[in-house]
Design a protein around this motif. Structure first.
Motif, PDB file in Angstrom:
ATOM      1  N   ALA A  70       0.820  -1.214   0.000  1.00 30.55           N
ATOM      2  CA  ALA A  70       0.000   0.000   0.000  1.00 30.55           C
ATOM      3  C   ALA A  70       0.851   1.259   0.000  1.00 30.55           C
ATOM      4  N   SER A  71       1.975   1.247   0.713  1.00 28.73           N
ATOM      5  CA  SER A  71       2.790   2.459   0.797  1.00 28.73           C
ATOM      6  C   SER A  71       3.429   2.803  -0.542  1.00 28.73           C
ATOM      7  N   ALA A  72       3.780   1.787  -1.325  1.00 28.46           N
ATOM      8  CA  ALA A  72       4.388   2.033  -2.642  1.00 28.46           C
ATOM      9  C   ALA A  72       3.342   2.029  -3.753  1.00 28.46           C
ATOM     10  N   ARG A  73       2.102   1.672  -3.402  1.00 25.29           N
ATOM     11  CA  ARG A  73       1.020   1.566  -4.387  1.00 25.29           C
ATOM     12  C   ARG A  73       1.413   0.623  -5.518  1.00 25.29           C
ATOM     13  N   GLU A  74       1.786  -0.602  -5.101  1.00 29.30           N
ATOM     14  CA  GLU A  74       2.216  -1.618  -6.064  1.00 29.30           C
ATOM     15  C   GLU A  74       1.690  -2.985  -5.657  1.00 29.30           C
ATOM     16  N   LEU A  75       1.584  -3.844  -6.668  1.00 27.44           N
ATOM     17  CA  LEU A  75       1.332  -5.258  -6.452  1.00 27.44           C
ATOM     18  C   LEU A  75       2.613  -5.987  -6.828  1.00 27.44           C
ATOM     19  N   ILE A  76       3.154  -6.749  -5.885  1.00 24.06           N
ATOM     20  CA  ILE A  76       4.450  -7.385  -6.052  1.00 24.06           C
ATOM     21  C   ILE A  76       4.274  -8.843  -6.448  1.00 24.06           C
ATOM     22  N   SER A  77       4.971  -9.241  -7.506  1.00 30.78           N
ATOM     23  CA  SER A  77       5.048 -10.644  -7.890  1.00 30.78           C
ATOM     24  C   SER A  77       6.468 -11.105  -7.627  1.00 30.78           C
ATOM     25  N   MET A  78       6.648 -11.851  -6.534  1.00 35.12           N
ATOM     26  CA  MET A  78       7.974 -12.352  -6.200  1.00 35.12           C
ATOM     27  C   MET A  78       8.429 -13.361  -7.256  1.00 35.12           C
ATOM     28  N   ALA A  79       7.507 -14.174  -7.762  1.00 29.75           N
ATOM     29  CA  ALA A  79       7.851 -15.204  -8.740  1.00 29.75           C
ATOM     30  C   ALA A  79       8.368 -14.598 -10.051  1.00 29.75           C
ATOM     31  N   ALA A  80       7.765 -13.502 -10.482  1.00 29.70           N
ATOM     32  CA  ALA A  80       8.184 -12.850 -11.728  1.00 29.70           C
ATOM     33  C   ALA A  80       9.269 -11.810 -11.487  1.00 29.70           C
ATOM     34  N   GLY A  81       9.449 -11.405 -10.227  1.00 25.28           N
ATOM     35  CA  GLY A  81      10.431 -10.369  -9.922  1.00 25.28           C
ATOM     36  C   GLY A  81      10.009  -8.999 -10.407  1.00 25.28           C
ATOM     37  N   LEU A  82       8.690  -8.746 -10.355  1.00 24.27           N
ATOM     38  CA  LEU A  82       8.147  -7.487 -10.861  1.00 24.27           C
ATOM     39  C   LEU A  82       7.202  -6.845  -9.849  1.00 24.27           C
ATOM     40  N   ALA A  83       7.110  -5.520  -9.938  1.00 24.69           N
ATOM     41  CA  ALA A  83       6.166  -4.745  -9.140  1.00 24.69           C
ATOM     42  C   ALA A  83       5.252  -3.998 -10.106  1.00 24.69           C
ATOM     43  N   PHE A  84       3.962  -4.305 -10.037  1.00 27.28           N
ATOM     44  CA  PHE A  84       2.977  -3.676 -10.912  1.00 27.28           C
ATOM     45  C   PHE A  84       2.390  -2.454 -10.209  1.00 27.28           C
ATOM     46  N   PRO A  85       2.422  -1.288 -10.853  1.00 25.88           N
ATOM     47  CA  PRO A  85       1.923  -0.066 -10.205  1.00 25.88           C
ATOM     48  C   PRO A  85       0.400  -0.026 -10.130  1.00 25.88           C
ATOM     49  N   ILE A  86      -0.068   0.747  -9.159  1.00 23.93           N
ATOM     50  CA  ILE A  86      -1.498   1.012  -9.026  1.00 23.93           C
ATOM     51  C   ILE A  86      -1.673   2.507  -9.224  1.00 23.93           C
ATOM     52  N   ARG A  87      -2.434   2.884 -10.226  1.00 28.32           N
ATOM     53  CA  ARG A  87      -2.663   4.299 -10.518  1.00 28.32           C
ATOM     54  C   ARG A  87      -4.159   4.590 -10.473  1.00 28.32           C
ATOM     55  N   ASN A  88      -4.517   5.578  -9.667  1.00 27.95           N
ATOM     56  CA  ASN A  88      -5.919   5.963  -9.498  1.00 27.95           C
ATOM     57  C   ASN A  88      -6.783   4.774  -9.104  1.00 27.95           C
ATOM     58  N   GLY A  89      -6.214   3.890  -8.281  1.00 26.41           N
ATOM     59  CA  GLY A  89      -6.954   2.743  -7.800  1.00 26.41           C
ATOM     60  C   GLY A  89      -7.029   1.580  -8.770  1.00 26.41           C
ATOM     61  N   VAL A  90      -6.368   1.694  -9.921  1.00 26.67           N
ATOM     62  CA  VAL A  90      -6.419   0.651 -10.945  1.00 26.67           C
ATOM     63  C   VAL A  90      -5.043   0.001 -11.090  1.00 26.67           C
ATOM     64  N   PRO A  91      -4.943  -1.302 -10.825  1.00 28.44           N
ATOM     65  CA  PRO A  91      -3.662  -1.985 -11.014  1.00 28.44           C
ATOM     66  C   PRO A  91      -3.347  -2.106 -12.505  1.00 28.44           C
ATOM     67  N   LEU A  92      -2.144  -1.730 -12.867  1.00 29.41           N
ATOM     68  CA  LEU A  92      -1.696  -1.853 -14.257  1.00 29.41           C
ATOM     69  C   LEU A  92      -0.967  -3.180 -14.383  1.00 29.41           C
ATOM     70  N   MET A  93      -1.681  -4.174 -14.847  1.00 32.57           N
ATOM     71  CA  MET A  93      -1.185  -5.542 -14.841  1.00 32.57           C
ATOM     72  C   MET A  93      -0.576  -5.955 -16.177  1.00 32.57           C
ATOM     73  N   ILE A  94       0.265  -5.098 -16.729  1.00 32.68           N
ATOM     74  CA  ILE A  94       0.983  -5.435 -17.955  1.00 32.68           C
ATOM     75  C   ILE A  94       2.477  -5.333 -17.683  1.00 32.68           C
ATOM     76  N   GLU A  95       3.234  -6.205 -18.312  1.00 29.11           N
ATOM     77  CA  GLU A  95       4.667  -6.282 -18.060  1.00 29.11           C
ATOM     78  C   GLU A  95       5.378  -4.961 -18.351  1.00 29.11           C
ATOM     79  N   ASP A  96       4.952  -4.262 -19.382  1.00 22.91           N
ATOM     80  CA  ASP A  96       5.596  -2.997 -19.754  1.00 22.91           C
ATOM     81  C   ASP A  96       5.433  -1.917 -18.688  1.00 22.91           C
ATOM     82  N   ALA A  97       4.391  -2.001 -17.871  1.00 23.81           N
ATOM     83  CA  ALA A  97       4.156  -1.004 -16.822  1.00 23.81           C
ATOM     84  C   ALA A  97       4.885  -1.354 -15.532  1.00 23.81           C
ATOM     85  N   ALA A  98       5.304  -2.608 -15.398  1.00 19.86           N
ATOM     86  CA  ALA A  98       5.931  -3.079 -14.154  1.00 19.86           C
ATOM     87  C   ALA A  98       7.397  -2.666 -14.088  1.00 19.86           C
TER      88      ALA A  98
END
Length: 75
Positions: free
Chosen positions: A36-64
């Motif tokens: 919540a503090s970074a406004r991200e969803l973390i995928s440890m398996a993929a090694g990526l952090a997906f941003p959350i903008r305006n309450g909407v998770p951006l679940m595409i690799e290019d945004a992570a």
């Protein structure tokens, strides 16, 4: 009235908890960690952090962003 603006910003960036239960990493299909503090969803398996903008998770690799060693140590 700054408090109202701050609350409004928090409300628009908050993610519905039910949505978080349903979301998985689009690459690995594994569970995500909500930071919540970074406004991200973390995928440890993929090694990526997906941003959350305006309450909407951006679940595409290019945004992570790739996770750093510090990110892995913090988990």
């Amino acid at each position: 009235m700054v408090t109202d603006i701050e609350n409004e910003d928090e409300q628009t960036s908050a993610v519905d908890p039910k949505l978080l239960e349903l979301l998985v990493c689009p690459l690995t299909k594994t569970r995500l960690i909500y930071d919540a503090s970074a406004r991200e969803l973390i995928s440890m398996a993929a090694g990526l952090a997906f941003p959350i903008r305006n309450g909407v998770p951006l679940m595409i690799e290019d945004a992570a962003r790739p996770l750093t060693d510090d990110d892995f140590k913090a988990r």
